[in-house]
Design a protein around this motif. Structure first.
Motif, PDB file in Angstrom:
ATOM      1  N   VAL A  70      32.745 -18.080 -13.574  1.00 54.71           N
ATOM      2  CA  VAL A  70      32.751 -17.516 -14.925  1.00 54.71           C
ATOM      3  C   VAL A  70      33.816 -16.430 -15.018  1.00 54.71           C
ATOM      4  CG1 VAL A  70      30.301 -18.012 -15.247  1.00 54.71           C
ATOM      5  CG2 VAL A  70      30.989 -15.774 -14.394  1.00 54.71           C
ATOM      6  N   LEU A  74      32.963 -13.574 -20.769  1.00 57.44           N
ATOM      7  CA  LEU A  74      32.069 -14.605 -21.304  1.00 57.44           C
ATOM      8  C   LEU A  74      30.658 -14.080 -21.506  1.00 57.44           C
ATOM      9  CD1 LEU A  74      33.046 -17.809 -19.267  1.00 57.44           C
ATOM     10  CD2 LEU A  74      33.787 -17.146 -21.566  1.00 57.44           C
ATOM     11  N   PHE A  76      26.724 -15.569 -22.199  1.00 54.91           N
ATOM     12  CA  PHE A  76      26.020 -16.808 -21.893  1.00 54.91           C
ATOM     13  C   PHE A  76      24.796 -16.994 -22.778  1.00 54.91           C
ATOM     14  CE2 PHE A  76      27.585 -14.971 -17.790  1.00 54.91           C
ATOM     15  CZ  PHE A  76      28.735 -15.743 -17.727  1.00 54.91           C
ATOM     16  N   PHE A  80      21.933 -21.116 -20.142  1.00 53.33           N
ATOM     17  CA  PHE A  80      23.209 -21.392 -19.468  1.00 53.33           C
ATOM     18  C   PHE A  80      22.987 -21.991 -18.079  1.00 53.33           C
ATOM     19  CE2 PHE A  80      26.587 -19.546 -16.634  1.00 53.33           C
ATOM     20  CZ  PHE A  80      27.647 -20.311 -17.092  1.00 53.33           C
ATOM     21  N   TRP A 103      31.171 -25.058 -21.914  1.00 51.47           N
ATOM     22  CA  TRP A 103      32.077 -24.869 -23.053  1.00 51.47           C
ATOM     23  C   TRP A 103      32.503 -26.201 -23.662  1.00 51.47           C
ATOM     24  CZ3 TRP A 103      33.808 -21.223 -26.230  1.00 51.47           C
ATOM     25  CH2 TRP A 103      35.014 -21.388 -26.907  1.00 51.47           C
ATOM     26  N   GLY A 128      33.316 -21.143 -17.758  1.00 49.99           N
ATOM     27  CA  GLY A 128      31.934 -21.199 -17.306  1.00 49.99           C
ATOM     28  C   GLY A 128      31.619 -22.587 -16.812  1.00 49.99           C
ATOM     29  N   THR A 174      28.633 -20.942 -23.574  1.00 44.89           N
ATOM     30  CA  THR A 174      29.414 -19.740 -23.295  1.00 44.89           C
ATOM     31  C   THR A 174      30.192 -19.359 -24.546  1.00 44.89           C
ATOM     32  OG1 THR A 174      31.284 -21.054 -22.466  1.00 44.89           O
ATOM     33  CG2 THR A 174      29.684 -20.263 -20.847  1.00 44.89           C
TER      34      THR A 174
END
Length: 436
Positions: A70, A74, A76, A80, A103, A128, A174
């Motif tokens: 990651v 970002l 989440f 996630f 994503w 991510g 993300t």
């Protein structure tokens, strides 16, 4: 700053966190030319080296079987980690899958609406993502000295070259939080990211038990996914690009406004249809490169948002041949693939053979595996922008020396040339007859 933040959070949760540091890339003038050394000091060079160090540390030093990477800006969604836990087993069952990402590049509000739906994509998304050690062992052998257009674009080339894909959610897990960075530099880009849908579903998983947050995900296995896609495309009504731009009010009627429609299109038409298909928010044109993102071999999910009509955009040149014969395009057998001499345009290459070039055929040549059949490509393949692509670079003073270059973005043409490159061309076959 990042190290201090990580340590504070770790202490607050009574956890141990390892801090890895990447030393600056050290250039070797005996190996690296001046352009490569200069590139090492640029943002794209630093970021590429940073990722290389992280991948090597995770998979070669630590020997993790899988790891989630990651970026620092970002945010989440609550589920996630449930995304990776629910789908990681697919990477063990299906060798065509190399990663899972939170994503969706085309997951815009109004277009992406089902937070439980997952997709396959040949376009590496990043932002991510879970990568496996098995995949890295193959990727690292191809990693170039200088992926000049960015490590992520190079990864996209690698995924296509090895015929691999990622799993992504329809609605992203993300989201970018930073207002600026090495890639986010304009208000228009911020508008684009603000237009992204973002899932807010709580995770249904617990630590001690297997996670099936997304239910039965076997439909993402290659055979099942491909069978569903072919059947769907074959049965769906079609909309032309012209009708799409006109919002096709006469085409759909009032009986089934949510019936999925297929839009056959050409790559060079995409910029003009993206907004109408829900794949580009208004007033964001030019904010990011206009490549085919979140695609599965040229197939992308879109939507006529104001009419709630789901769409499948299908590239007429897709290597998978999804469309009916009258819509599908392939390399014309009346053309041959020719490796040109350095510095020549395709017009000139073909003229030397008493032939002519057709730019419409060049799209089929924009492929690493085909380039490798005609050039040595000692430094592998990479993405680039320019008028003369695809090419091989024999110029030892270029940062892309000995790379074969293709493009996700640039249009094709026969006239362009560059003194540092050798073009791959499509020349019309000249057939002669003799009489006795």
């Amino acid at each position: 700053m990042m190290e201090g933040c990580a340590k504070r959070v770790a202490a607050a949760h009574n956890m141990d966190v390892e801090i890895w540091k990447a030393s600056a890339r050290v250039a070797d003038p005996e190996v690296h030319n001046q352009e490569v050394i200069k590139w090492f000091g640029m943002n794209t060079g630093k970021i590429a080296h940073h990722y290389w160090v992280a991948f090597e540390r995770a998979f070669m030093d630590k020997k993790f079987e899988a790891a989630v990477f990651v970026e620092e800006d970002l945010v989440f969604s609550p589920d996630f980690l449930a995304l990776f836990r629910s789908t990681a087993g697919l990477l063990e069952q299906d060798p065509s899958l190399w990663c899972i990402s939170g994503w969706n590049d085309f997951g815009f509000k109004g277009t992406a609406s089902d937070p439980c739906r997952l997709l396959r994509t040949t376009y590496f998304p990043g932002l991510g993502f879970l990568l496996t050690r098995k995949a890295w062992l193959q990727i690292r052998e191809e990693w170039p000295i200088a992926p000049t257009m960015g490590w992520d674009y190079w990864m996209r080339v690698a995924f296509r070259t090895f015929d691999k894909e990622c799993i992504i959610p329809e609605v992203s897990r993300t989201h970018h939080a930073a207002a600026k960075g090495s890639s986010v530099t304009s208000a228009k880009q911020l508008r684009l990211f603000e237009a992204m849908a973002f899932a807010d579903i709580p995770s249904s998983c617990v630590v001690a038990e297997p996670c099936n947050h997304f239910g039965n995900v076997s439909y993402l296995l290659s055979q099942e996914y491909e069978a569903w896609l072919r059947e769907t495309i074959a049965d769906a009504p079609k909309i032309s690009v012209v009708e799409l731009k006109q919002k096709v009010p006469h085409k759909v009627g009032t009986q089934m406004p949510s019936l999925l429609h297929v839009v056959p299109f050409l790559r060079e038409e995409f910029n003009g249809l993206a907004e109408a298909a829900g794949l580009l928010p208004r007033n964001t044109k030019g904010s990011i490169p206009a490549d085919l993102r979140s695609e599965h071999y040229g197939v992308m999910a879109g939507k006529l948002v104001n009419q709630r009509i789901p769409l499948l955009l299908v590239d007429k040149r897709s290597s998978r041949g999804y469309l009916h014969r009258e819509d599908q395009l392939r390399l014309d057998p009346g053309y041959e693939v020719v490796a040109g001499a350095r510095g020549l345009s395709c017009d000139e290459v073909c003229k030397l053979r008493g032939s002519s070039c057709d730019k419409m055929q060049l799209f089929f040549l924009n492929d690493c595996n085909l380039l490798r059949k005609h050039f040595p490509c000692e430094a592998g393949c990479a993405h680039q922008v320019g008028k003369e692509l695809p090419v091989y670079v024999p110029d030892e003073f270029q940062p892309t020396y000995r790379q074969c270059l293709l493009t996700f973005i640039s249009p094709m043409n026969c006239e362009a040339k560059h003194s540092s490159t050798s073009r791959l061309c499509a020349c019309r076959l000249i057939r002669t007859t003799t009489t006795l």
